[in-house]
Design a protein around this motif. Structure first.
Motif, PDB file in Angstrom:
ATOM      1  N   SER A   6       0.820  -1.276   0.210  1.00 31.62           N
ATOM      2  CA  SER A   6       0.096   0.106   0.034  1.00 31.62           C
ATOM      3  C   SER A   6       0.912   1.271  -0.025  1.00 31.62           C
ATOM      4  N   LYS A   9      -2.613   5.337  -1.410  1.00 33.52           N
ATOM      5  CA  LYS A   9      -3.856   5.730  -2.073  1.00 33.52           C
ATOM      6  C   LYS A   9      -4.514   4.356  -2.567  1.00 33.52           C
ATOM      7  N   THR A  10      -3.655   3.324  -2.767  1.00 34.17           N
ATOM      8  CA  THR A  10      -4.223   2.200  -3.291  1.00 34.17           C
ATOM      9  C   THR A  10      -3.313   0.887  -2.641  1.00 34.17           C
ATOM     10  N   THR A  11      -3.895  -0.262  -2.685  1.00 35.22           N
ATOM     11  CA  THR A  11      -3.285  -1.403  -2.429  1.00 35.22           C
ATOM     12  C   THR A  11      -3.329  -2.505  -3.296  1.00 35.22           C
ATOM     13  N   TRP A  12      -1.988  -3.386  -3.407  1.00 32.11           N
ATOM     14  CA  TRP A  12      -2.012  -4.293  -4.500  1.00 32.11           C
ATOM     15  C   TRP A  12      -1.183  -5.518  -3.668  1.00 32.11           C
ATOM     16  N   TYR A  83       5.168   3.155  -6.745  1.00 32.36           N
ATOM     17  CA  TYR A  83       4.514   1.821  -6.631  1.00 32.36           C
ATOM     18  C   TYR A  83       5.764   0.673  -6.591  1.00 32.36           C
TER      19      TYR A  83
END
Length: 125
Positions: A6, A9-12, A83
Motif C-alpha cells: 500500500s 492511495k491504493t493497495t496491491w 509503486y
C-alpha cells in the motif's frame, strides 16, 4: 511469499517468486502490479544494507530492512517509481521477517573506528 502493499492511495498484491542466499547477501525476484523486479541486497559496513536493482540502474543504502515507509520513499526515488518502491520495501520487510534476519547495531564499531582515527568523544573530555 505473498504480501500486501500500500502507498496510502491504493493497495496491491506482491510476491517474492524466487530468492537465493549467498551467505552474506541475497537475491530476490519480485512480482507486483505487473512489474518483475530482481534485486540484490546485503549488509554493508556499520550495519546498513545495500540494495542493488540492476534492471532499473538503481542502487542505494538503507538503515533497516523493517522501516517500510522510509525505505519505500528512498527506493521509489532511486527507481523513479513510487509503486515499485513500495513493492520492494515491503518485500524486503517480509523476507527479513520470514528468514529472521537480524539487524546489526554497529554504533560501537563505528565509534571505535572514529577513535582509532584520532577523533575524540567530547563527552569524555
Amino acid at each position: 511469499m505473498e504480501f500486501n502493499c500500500s502507498n496510502g492511495k491504493t493497495t496491491w498484491q506482491g510476491k517474492i517468486k524466487n530468492y537465493k542466499e549467498y551467505g552474506n547477501h541475497y537475491s530476490l525476484d519480485i512480482s507486483a502490479r505487473g512489474s518483475g523486479i530482481s534485486l540484490y541486497f546485503g549488509q554493508a559496513s556499520f550495519g546498513q544494507w545495500f540494495i542493488c536493482i540492476p534492471d532499473w540502474n538503481a542502487g542505494l543504502i538503507i538503515g533497516d530492512l523493517r522501516q517500510v515507509s522510509y525505505n519505500a520513499e528512498k527506493i521509489g526515488v532511486a527507481m523513479e517509481n513510487d509503486y515499485d518502491g513500495h513493492s520492494v520495501a515491503k518485500a524486503l520487510f517480509v523476507f527479513a521477517e520470514t528468514k529472521k534476519i537480524q539487524e546489526k547495531d554497529a554504533t560501537q564499531e563505528y565509534l571505535d573506528i572514529l577513535k582509532a582515527a584520532g577523533f575524540k568523544n567530547i563527552d569524555e573530555g
